[in-house]
Scaffold this active site. Structure first.
Site, PDB file in Angstrom:
ATOM      1  N   ASP A 267      39.081  36.984  38.993  1.00 52.58           N
ATOM      2  CA  ASP A 267      39.471  38.385  38.835  1.00 52.58           C
ATOM      3  C   ASP A 267      40.624  38.499  37.848  1.00 52.58           C
ATOM      4  O   ASP A 267      41.604  37.759  37.922  1.00 52.58           O
ATOM      5  CB  ASP A 267      39.903  38.974  40.169  1.00 52.58           C
ATOM      6  CG  ASP A 267      40.427  40.392  40.012  1.00 52.58           C
ATOM      7  OD1 ASP A 267      39.602  41.311  39.896  1.00 52.58           O
ATOM      8  OD2 ASP A 267      41.664  40.571  39.976  1.00 52.58           O
TER       9      ASP A 267
ATOM     10  N   TYR B  94      47.020  42.991  33.175  1.00 58.21           N
ATOM     11  CA  TYR B  94      47.770  41.780  33.468  1.00 58.21           C
ATOM     12  C   TYR B  94      48.277  41.142  32.177  1.00 58.21           C
ATOM     13  O   TYR B  94      47.492  40.690  31.336  1.00 58.21           O
ATOM     14  CB  TYR B  94      46.919  40.774  34.236  1.00 58.21           C
ATOM     15  CG  TYR B  94      46.369  41.265  35.555  1.00 58.21           C
ATOM     16  CD1 TYR B  94      46.897  42.397  36.188  1.00 58.21           C
ATOM     17  CD2 TYR B  94      45.334  40.601  36.193  1.00 58.21           C
ATOM     18  CE1 TYR B  94      46.393  42.842  37.401  1.00 58.21           C
ATOM     19  CE2 TYR B  94      44.831  41.033  37.411  1.00 58.21           C
ATOM     20  CZ  TYR B  94      45.359  42.156  38.004  1.00 58.21           C
ATOM     21  OH  TYR B  94      44.855  42.601  39.211  1.00 58.21           O
TER      22      TYR B  94
ATOM     23  N   HIS C 201      40.751  50.537  37.671  1.00 60.93           N
ATOM     24  CA  HIS C 201      41.869  49.875  38.343  1.00 60.93           C
ATOM     25  C   HIS C 201      42.486  50.721  39.456  1.00 60.93           C
ATOM     26  O   HIS C 201      42.910  50.189  40.481  1.00 60.93           O
ATOM     27  CB  HIS C 201      42.932  49.494  37.315  1.00 60.93           C
ATOM     28  CG  HIS C 201      43.715  48.280  37.695  1.00 60.93           C
ATOM     29  ND1 HIS C 201      44.189  47.374  36.779  1.00 60.93           N
ATOM     30  CD2 HIS C 201      44.111  47.804  38.887  1.00 60.93           C
ATOM     31  CE1 HIS C 201      44.847  46.406  37.401  1.00 60.93           C
ATOM     32  NE2 HIS C 201      44.816  46.654  38.680  1.00 60.93           N
TER      33      HIS C 201
ATOM     34  N   SER D 259      38.905  50.018  42.236  1.00 61.75           N
ATOM     35  CA  SER D 259      40.024  49.313  42.866  1.00 61.75           C
ATOM     36  C   SER D 259      41.033  50.352  43.332  1.00 61.75           C
ATOM     37  O   SER D 259      41.228  51.379  42.672  1.00 61.75           O
ATOM     38  CB  SER D 259      40.667  48.347  41.867  1.00 61.75           C
ATOM     39  OG  SER D 259      41.751  47.653  42.446  1.00 61.75           O
ATOM     40  N   ASN D 260      41.653  50.096  44.476  1.00 61.36           N
ATOM     41  CA  ASN D 260      42.682  50.987  45.019  1.00 61.36           C
ATOM     42  C   ASN D 260      42.150  52.393  45.314  1.00 61.36           C
ATOM     43  O   ASN D 260      42.862  53.391  45.124  1.00 61.36           O
ATOM     44  CB  ASN D 260      43.881  51.062  44.061  1.00 61.36           C
ATOM     45  CG  ASN D 260      44.582  49.724  43.910  1.00 61.36           C
ATOM     46  OD1 ASN D 260      44.982  49.105  44.893  1.00 61.36           O
ATOM     47  ND2 ASN D 260      44.710  49.262  42.672  1.00 61.36           N
TER      48      ASN D 260
ATOM     49  N   PRO E 124      46.046  38.544  49.210  1.00 59.06           N
ATOM     50  CA  PRO E 124      45.742  38.248  50.620  1.00 59.06           C
ATOM     51  C   PRO E 124      46.840  37.459  51.316  1.00 59.06           C
ATOM     52  O   PRO E 124      46.825  37.350  52.544  1.00 59.06           O
ATOM     53  CB  PRO E 124      44.444  37.433  50.526  1.00 59.06           C
ATOM     54  CG  PRO E 124      44.493  36.803  49.177  1.00 59.06           C
ATOM     55  CD  PRO E 124      45.147  37.827  48.292  1.00 59.06           C
ATOM     56  N   LEU E 125      47.794  36.949  50.543  1.00 52.56           N
ATOM     57  CA  LEU E 125      48.944  36.251  51.128  1.00 52.56           C
ATOM     58  C   LEU E 125      50.240  37.029  50.899  1.00 52.56           C
ATOM     59  O   LEU E 125      51.336  36.478  51.050  1.00 52.56           O
ATOM     60  CB  LEU E 125      49.063  34.839  50.539  1.00 52.56           C
ATOM     61  CG  LEU E 125      47.873  33.912  50.852  1.00 52.56           C
ATOM     62  CD1 LEU E 125      48.004  32.606  50.090  1.00 52.56           C
ATOM     63  CD2 LEU E 125      47.785  33.662  52.348  1.00 52.56           C
TER      64      LEU E 125
ATOM     65  N   GLY F 103      52.905  35.461  48.863  1.00 52.97           N
ATOM     66  CA  GLY F 103      53.718  34.408  49.453  1.00 52.97           C
ATOM     67  C   GLY F 103      54.799  34.874  50.402  1.00 52.97           C
ATOM     68  O   GLY F 103      55.595  34.060  50.882  1.00 52.97           O
TER      69      GLY F 103
ATOM     70  N   LEU G 154      54.363  36.385  53.429  1.00 52.45           N
ATOM     71  CA  LEU G 154      54.002  36.429  54.848  1.00 52.45           C
ATOM     72  C   LEU G 154      54.714  35.314  55.599  1.00 52.45           C
ATOM     73  O   LEU G 154      54.545  34.134  55.298  1.00 52.45           O
ATOM     74  CB  LEU G 154      52.486  36.274  55.018  1.00 52.45           C
ATOM     75  CG  LEU G 154      51.644  37.547  54.888  1.00 52.45           C
ATOM     76  CD1 LEU G 154      50.165  37.198  54.923  1.00 52.45           C
ATOM     77  CD2 LEU G 154      51.973  38.543  55.990  1.00 52.45           C
TER      78      LEU G 154
END
Length: 276
Positions: free
Chosen positions: A48, A53, A111, A140-141, A193-194, A197, A199
């Site tokens: 993705d 970006y 997006h 997305s979103n 999903p993390l 970093g 979490l």
């Protein structure tokens, strides 16, 4: 690698590779390319990216990483809302294709909702699809109301996915969006999903010790527990890539899920869609 099917019948791995923040520093480019190549070798063949970006820099990194194996990789990219007019989306996609060094993007997403009429964006996407420049499209979103507006314009089964923020600390979509998408057999794609970093909780460490895994692996396994969610964590070093891949092999039982629910509770009411 477990596969997930889009409404158009195409299948992709449940665990892919994110590229947000890649392409920002020339000194990091070689390492980022190596990380993506390793992920591809490990079966994470969905990548993705987006024109946003690093102002296209991430797409250039992806292009270098897939050189020589393009047909084995499923590339997702995204158009910025202010470029999503009829002509603007086509021009943006063509610029993305040049940066990626490929003739097609397998899945092209809006997006986030913007000011251009959805009819223009859909018309552009349909034109790009007819020309073979994209294999399919999605968004997305988008929350449920935006998804319903999109469906009214584009028709049923046209949208292949909705890429949204989803992790243990961001469970708002479980109130209605997960169900709405499931009724249409449309998988969701979970970015961050993390939580990049961030979490942290003792229960993640505890379950990790019991499973012989890290807290991050438990958090990613939790996202991957849903058979209709694709996770796209970003990793730019080999150890992180291998760690993410190993999350697919972790099974969380009902007791594990109940413990996680107690400290990361599901939504008790409708929430505004969360975005990073």
């Amino acid at each position: 690698m477990r596969q997930i099917r889009f409404p158009d019948g195409r299948e992709v791995p449940a665990l892919g590779l994110g590229t947000w923040f890649m392409g920002e520093r020339a000194v990091s480019r070689a390492a980022e390319v190596r990380a993506l190549k390793l992920g591809i070798e490990l079966g994470m063949t969905l990548i993705d990216t987006a024109e946003m970006y690093a102002d296209g820099g991430a797409e250039e990194v992806v292009g270098e990483a897939v050189r020589g194996c393009r047909d084995d990789v499923f590339i997702v990219s995204k158009v910025l809302p202010y470029n999503a007019s009829r002509k603007g989306a086509i021009a943006a996609c063509e610029a993305s294709l040049r940066r990626l060094g490929t003739e097609r993007v397998d899945l092209y997403l809006l997006h986030w909702p913007g000011s251009h009429p959805l009819s223009e964006t859909v018309a552009a996407f349909e034109e790009l699809k007819a020309a073979g420049k994209i294999g399919g499209y999605g968004v997305s979103n988008f929350d449920v109301a935006e998804m319903e507006a999109w469906e009214r314009v584009a028709g049923p089964e046209s949208c292949q996915t909705d890429q949204v923020l989803y992790n243990l600390s961001r469970r708002g979509i479980e109130w209605d969006l997960v169900r709405w998408a499931g009724e249409r057999s449309m998988p969701l794609m979970a970015y961050s999903p993390l939580e990049q970093g961030r979490l942290r909780h003792d229960v993640l460490d505890e379950i990790g010790r019991e499973k012989g895994a890290s807290a991050a692996q438990i958090a990613l396994a939790w996202v991957l527990r849903n058979p209709e969610v694709i996770a796209i964590p970003k990793a730019s070093d080999p150890e992180h890539v291998r760690s993410n891949r190993a999350s697919l092999d972790i099974e969380l039982d009902d007791g594990d899920l109940a413990r996680l629910d107690r400290v990361f509770p599901p939504p008790g009411a409708k929430r505004a869609l969360e975005i990073l």
